[in-house]
Write a protein that holds these residues in place. Structure first.
Motif, PDB file in Angstrom:
ATOM      1  N   ILE A   1       0.809  -1.218   0.000  1.00 39.27           N
ATOM      2  CA  ILE A   1       0.000   0.000   0.000  1.00 39.27           C
ATOM      3  C   ILE A   1       0.842   1.268   0.000  1.00 39.27           C
ATOM      4  N   GLU A   2       1.828   1.305   0.894  1.00 38.59           N
ATOM      5  CA  GLU A   2       2.608   2.533   0.995  1.00 38.59           C
ATOM      6  C   GLU A   2       3.308   2.872  -0.310  1.00 38.59           C
ATOM      7  N   ARG A   3       3.849   1.819  -0.955  1.00 39.92           N
ATOM      8  CA  ARG A   3       4.548   2.054  -2.213  1.00 39.92           C
ATOM      9  C   ARG A   3       3.567   2.547  -3.277  1.00 39.92           C
ATOM     10  N   LEU A   4       2.378   1.926  -3.323  1.00 37.44           N
ATOM     11  CA  LEU A   4       1.395   2.318  -4.330  1.00 37.44           C
ATOM     12  C   LEU A   4       0.881   3.728  -4.073  1.00 37.44           C
ATOM     13  N   LYS A   5       0.743   4.064  -2.793  1.00 42.00           N
ATOM     14  CA  LYS A   5       0.243   5.401  -2.458  1.00 42.00           C
ATOM     15  C   LYS A   5       1.222   6.480  -2.918  1.00 42.00           C
ATOM     16  N   ALA A   6       2.494   6.128  -2.962  1.00 39.53           N
ATOM     17  CA  ALA A   6       3.506   7.094  -3.374  1.00 39.53           C
ATOM     18  C   ALA A   6       3.389   7.413  -4.863  1.00 39.53           C
ATOM     19  N   ASN A   7       2.731   6.540  -5.600  1.00 42.60           N
ATOM     20  CA  ASN A   7       2.539   6.763  -7.031  1.00 42.60           C
ATOM     21  C   ASN A   7       1.303   7.641  -7.238  1.00 42.60           C
ATOM     22  N   LYS A   8       1.517   8.851  -7.720  1.00 46.87           N
ATOM     23  CA  LYS A   8       0.416   9.822  -7.793  1.00 46.87           C
ATOM     24  C   LYS A   8      -0.643   9.442  -8.822  1.00 46.87           C
ATOM     25  N   ASP A   9      -0.303   8.555  -9.748  1.00 48.12           N
ATOM     26  CA  ASP A   9      -1.264   8.172 -10.774  1.00 48.12           C
ATOM     27  C   ASP A   9      -2.206   7.072 -10.300  1.00 48.12           C
ATOM     28  N   LEU A  10      -1.931   6.533  -9.113  1.00 43.71           N
ATOM     29  CA  LEU A  10      -2.760   5.434  -8.617  1.00 43.71           C
ATOM     30  C   LEU A  10      -3.609   5.891  -7.441  1.00 43.71           C
ATOM     31  N   VAL A  11      -4.786   5.298  -7.330  1.00 43.34           N
ATOM     32  CA  VAL A  11      -5.659   5.558  -6.187  1.00 43.34           C
ATOM     33  C   VAL A  11      -5.743   4.266  -5.371  1.00 43.34           C
ATOM     34  N   VAL A  12      -5.506   4.365  -4.082  1.00 44.24           N
ATOM     35  CA  VAL A  12      -5.656   3.184  -3.228  1.00 44.24           C
ATOM     36  C   VAL A  12      -6.854   3.441  -2.326  1.00 44.24           C
ATOM     37  N   GLU A  13      -7.900   2.670  -2.518  1.00 48.18           N
ATOM     38  CA  GLU A  13      -9.114   2.896  -1.741  1.00 48.18           C
ATOM     39  C   GLU A  13      -9.245   1.839  -0.656  1.00 48.18           C
ATOM     40  N   ILE A  14      -9.283   2.303   0.579  1.00 47.63           N
ATOM     41  CA  ILE A  14      -9.422   1.396   1.708  1.00 47.63           C
ATOM     42  C   ILE A  14     -10.841   1.528   2.217  1.00 47.63           C
ATOM     43  N   ALA A  15     -11.634   0.485   2.049  1.00 48.60           N
ATOM     44  CA  ALA A  15     -13.047   0.564   2.410  1.00 48.60           C
ATOM     45  C   ALA A  15     -13.372  -0.539   3.410  1.00 48.60           C
ATOM     46  N   PRO A  16     -14.247  -0.249   4.365  1.00 53.26           N
ATOM     47  CA  PRO A  16     -14.579  -1.266   5.359  1.00 53.26           C
ATOM     48  C   PRO A  16     -15.333  -2.424   4.724  1.00 53.26           C
ATOM     49  N   SER A  17     -15.114  -3.624   5.259  1.00 59.85           N
ATOM     50  CA  SER A  17     -15.874  -4.777   4.802  1.00 59.85           C
ATOM     51  C   SER A  17     -16.693  -5.296   5.976  1.00 59.85           C
ATOM     52  N   LEU A  18     -17.470  -6.313   5.732  1.00 55.49           N
ATOM     53  CA  LEU A  18     -18.286  -6.883   6.809  1.00 55.49           C
ATOM     54  C   LEU A  18     -17.549  -8.004   7.517  1.00 55.49           C
ATOM     55  N   ARG A  19     -16.341  -8.342   7.048  1.00 54.07           N
ATOM     56  CA  ARG A  19     -15.661  -9.517   7.571  1.00 54.07           C
ATOM     57  C   ARG A  19     -15.058  -9.269   8.949  1.00 54.07           C
ATOM     58  N   VAL A  20     -15.386 -10.175   9.863  1.00 53.20           N
ATOM     59  CA  VAL A  20     -14.852 -10.104  11.218  1.00 53.20           C
ATOM     60  C   VAL A  20     -13.955 -11.318  11.432  1.00 53.20           C
ATOM     61  N   ILE A  21     -12.760 -11.084  11.973  1.00 53.17           N
ATOM     62  CA  ILE A  21     -11.832 -12.185  12.253  1.00 53.17           C
ATOM     63  C   ILE A  21     -11.814 -12.393  13.769  1.00 53.17           C
TER      64      ILE A  21
END
Lengths: 519, 285
Positions: free
Chosen positions: A244-264
């Motif tokens: 994630i961190e590496r991808l976030k550094a790339n300005k042409d990419l969007v990294v979307e972190i969205a909540p899921s329903l999964r519980v561990i």
């Protein structure tokens, strides 16, 4: 000289013709981690298949990105006083990919196919729906066997997507020849590689902006990330948290972190062995620093929770119970009679060591094995010797599914994502005492009051009343501590910034219905 | 052979070994490794299984010379304690292989005939499996644990020792002093133990040293595949395996156990090669 002119003009023609052709077709390639199994919405149980199905078919109603229920093929709906009859008014002028009309008859045919049994999801509707009635061409009624609170949520499930009646009549193999009312038409499936779709010109919501939609399977996390970076994929699902961190550094990419329903969670046997004692189970809950696990091992891809549901699940209540407190954990264990008499760091009681097995899958959930290792180390801090046991997924579930007499599992790490998005499916399979193994209540949890509440929640239609019921249920469960509920998961999707209109649904699905590209 | 080496062969071998700089480097590495294993509790700076998630992926610093792993455990301490586990596996499994391999090889070589055929064909069958695969199958069958790992690696090392012993025994059995011993009525067992085996020692010693390297690699390999030492116990292969997913974000977690494996294996190989030259000077001439 003449030859040069010819050659040059050919090259020029090539440059002029090819890009214009490429520009005309708007294409989107989505990288999935696992290949779909089949494209029959009522005959699949895996997430990748469901995701693809949602692009081909539509249901009467569906979820938006916040798990709100929104109209799809139905315009509005109502329920009778006794909660047993649901009436839906249908959208007019809708066509299937085959050209057939969408109407009440088509809805009945689609559901009758499921109610006839034999499909993987027949069990979702068979115990609930008594009959589907055609009132008029654009009005359909579901007559339930008993009032059923989560009916609308159950209808939003992938299994409720409407299948083309011509497919059903011709007894075609829906799994490989899908047809629905959705924005994308099935083109071809190169097994092990990709599934291709073209825009459905006759889509009732207007022709989709994408001309071509491709779902490509790339199982290896690292290659999926790499293919996103090189542009081979426009969208990549389920990224590894370490990229994630590496991808976030790339300005042409969007990294979307969205909540899921999964519980561990780590479940514990409530009927036998050391974890039968509720004090021990509570002590274990206090022993584990969930926040440290989420921050350091999951890199923020998990969010700590005490209650067995994620906030996006209908009926969620914020219940807290067990902050990280090793001192408290030790006190609870000593109250339960566990003392370190021989000074080896592991507690004893009546000559028995505080030694438990901790089962975990390896590679089923994000970082599952590492999380179990961390839990093992935390338990050691309070004097518990937890032995880590891992198995291949099939064998793992088979071991958990053994009846109480043969079941020797003390603790087990597992995840659950309620696919209807409702508390009923989040709690009933896992905590109702009627669902002991071989069903999913692997912790053999039993509390008559909880059973009663779960049943009441299932029968109640009123949303507010259900909320109260489930709040009480969650409080009771947290108090009894059959689980160490660890965290709910975030879902990470990466895409290029030229991709617009993508929707990430908490059921770990990406919807490209209204997506388009802006290069 | 010179006069001196017939008198004191061990001394002469040592003198030849001393001249071989690479072998001495190997010997030094092996001694260091064994010392780490023996004195682990005294020299390890931290508890190797002590988790501290706040320190995860810490880069090397004064407190943690080699940094920390994903659970915030001190990597140097884990490598030092890992030496202990690796040495235990190496020594025990090589002992298993030595006992079984030498007995079978000596029996076959000394008696010959059908017994020899039977033993050696069985060894051929074992050799026909790629070594790693055989060990993998055995561990998969018995379940992953240190004991089973030792058994698996021991079994898979048997054929090498059996073959080498047999070859040496065959060559020595024809010597006059063996025939002499037989002639004066010594029992077979006594002949094998007193006259044959001592003279077959040098190839066995070389093989043992080289085998130590292979065994370490195999144990690490099995650990890498998740069939070796179980967590939270530190073992180099297991450490390497669990660090693999962080190669791009925190390479030091994988590099140090990898280096430990590499250097130790090299050490044993250097020493083994040096011993071979020192014990069999004629090979070089």
């Amino acid at each position: 000289m003449k030859r040069w002119v010819v050659a040059l003009s050919v090259v020029l023609a090539f440059f002029v013709l090819v890009p214009s052709g490429a520009m005309a077709a708007m294409k989107l390639v989505v990288g999935q981690g696992v290949e779909p199994v089949a494209l029959d919405p009522a005959d699949v149980t895996d997430n990748p298949s469901e995701e693809v199905c949602h692009h081909i078919y539509e249901g009467l109603i569906g979820f938006d990105e916040n798990m709100n229920i929104i109209p799809k093929l139905a315009t509005d709906w109502s329920v009778s006083e006794d909660g047993k009859t649901w009436t839906f008014h249908l959208k007019k002028g809708v066509k299937f990919h085959s050209g057939a009309d969408f109407n009440a008859e088509a809805v009945k045919k689609s559901f009758d196919r499921i109610l006839a049994g034999g499909l993987k999801r027949s069990s979702l509707y068979k115990p609930v729906i008594g009959e589907v009635k055609v009132v008029d061409n654009y009005t359909v009624q579901f007559v339930l066997i008993e009032s059923f609170g989560p009916f609308l949520h159950t209808l939003c499930h992938t299994a409720g997507l409407i299948v083309d009646p011509t497919l059903i009549d011709s007894k075609a193999d829906v799994r490989r020849n899908p047809s629905g009312t959705g924005p994308f038409k099935f083109k071809e499936w190169a097994v092990g590689d990709q599934i291709k779709f073209t825009a459905f010109d006759g889509y009732h919501g207007g022709k989709p902006k994408l001309d071509e939609l491709v779902f490509k399977v790339v199982p290896e996390d690292a290659s999926r990330t790499m293919m996103l970076e090189t542009g081979e994929l426009d969208v990549a699902e389920r990224l590894s948290p370490f990229d994630i961190e590496r991808l976030k550094a790339n300005k042409d990419l969007v990294v979307e972190i969205a909540p899921s329903l999964r519980v561990i969670y780590i479940g514990m046997n409530c009927q036998k062995g050391i974890t039968k004692d509720v004090l021990v189970r509570r002590a274990f809950n206090h022993a584990i620093d969930k926040k440290a696990i989420c921050d350091n091992i999951l890199k923020g891809m998990g969010v700590p929770t005490d209650t067995p549901m994620s906030p996006k699940t209908n009926g969620y209540a914020e219940v807290t119970g067990y902050p990280y407190d090793p001192q408290k954990a030790k006190e609870l264990l000593s109250q339960a009679g566990w003392k370190d008499t021989d000074g080896d760091g592991i507690l004893e009681k009546d000559g028995q060591k505080l030694s438990v097995n901790l089962m975990t899958p390896h590679g089923r959930y994000l970082m599952d094995y590492k999380v179990a290792e961390a839990a093992q180390a935390y338990l050691k801090e309070i004097g518990v010797d937890a032995k880590l046991v891992t198995m291949e997924w099939g064998a793992y579930i088979a071991t958990l599914s053994k009846p109480l007499e043969e079941n020797n599992v003390d603790m087990y790490l597992l995840g659950w994502s309620p696919s209807t998005g409702d508390a009923d499916w989040a709690l009933r399979p896992l905590f109702h005492s009627a669902n002991w193994p071989p069903n999913d209540n692997y912790s053999f949890y039993k509390n008559p009051k909880v059973d009663e509440l779960i049943e009441a929640g299932m029968r109640t239609v009123d949303t507010e009343k259900r909320k109260e019921i489930y709040k009480e249920t969650q409080e009771l469960i947290v108090e009894d501590a059959p689980w160490i509920t660890l965290y709910w998961m975030n879902n990470v999707t990466g895409y290029w910034n030229y991709v617009k209109g993508l929707k990430i649904i908490p059921l770990e699905m990406t919807f490209a219905h209204q997506a388009y590209t802006e290069r | 052979m010179t006069k001196e080496s017939t008198k004191r062969p061990a001394h002469a071998a040592w003198r030849r070994l001393k001249k071989n700089k690479i072998a001495i480097a190997g010997l030094f590495i092996v001694i260091l490794y064994v010392a780490c294993a023996i004195f682990a509790p005294y020299i390890s700076p931290h508890d190797p299984t002590k988790q501290s998630l706040a320190d995860s992926f810490l880069m090397p610093n004064a407190e943690h010379l080699l940094g920390c792993d994903e659970f915030g455990r001190d990597i140097l301490s884990r490598i030092i304690w890992g030496a202990r586990i690796s040495l235990l596996i190496q020594v025990s499994s090589v002992i298993v292989a030595l006992l079984v391999g030498i007995s079978l090889g000596a029996l076959g070589g000394y008696y010959g005939g059908k017994l020899d055929e039977l033993i050696m064909r069985f060894m051929d069958i074992l050799l026909a499996f790629p070594g790693m695969l055989l060990a993998l199958a055995i561990v998969a069958m018995l379940g992953p644990s240190v004991r089973n790992l030792i058994v698996a690696i021991g079994i898979y090392s048997v054929p090498q020792f059996a073959r080498i012993t047999r070859g040496a025994v065959l060559a020595i059995s024809a010597n006059e002093y063996v025939l002499g011993a037989k002639a004066i009525g010594e029992s077979d067992l006594s002949v094998i133990v007193r006259y044959v085996l001592p003279n077959a020692l040098s190839p066995i010693i070389v093989q043992t040293t080289l085998r130590m390297a292979t065994v370490l690699l195999t144990a690490s390999g099995l650990g890498f595949l998740g069939l070796g030492v179980q967590p939270p116990n530190p073992e180099w292969g297991t450490m390497l395996s669990s660090a693999r997913m962080y190669l791009r974000s925190a390479p030091h977690v994988a590099i140090f156990p990898g280096l430990a494996i590499m250097i130790t294996v090299l050490g044993f190989n250097f020493l083994g090669d040096g011993l071979q030259d020192a014990l069999n000077p004629r090979l070089k001439e």
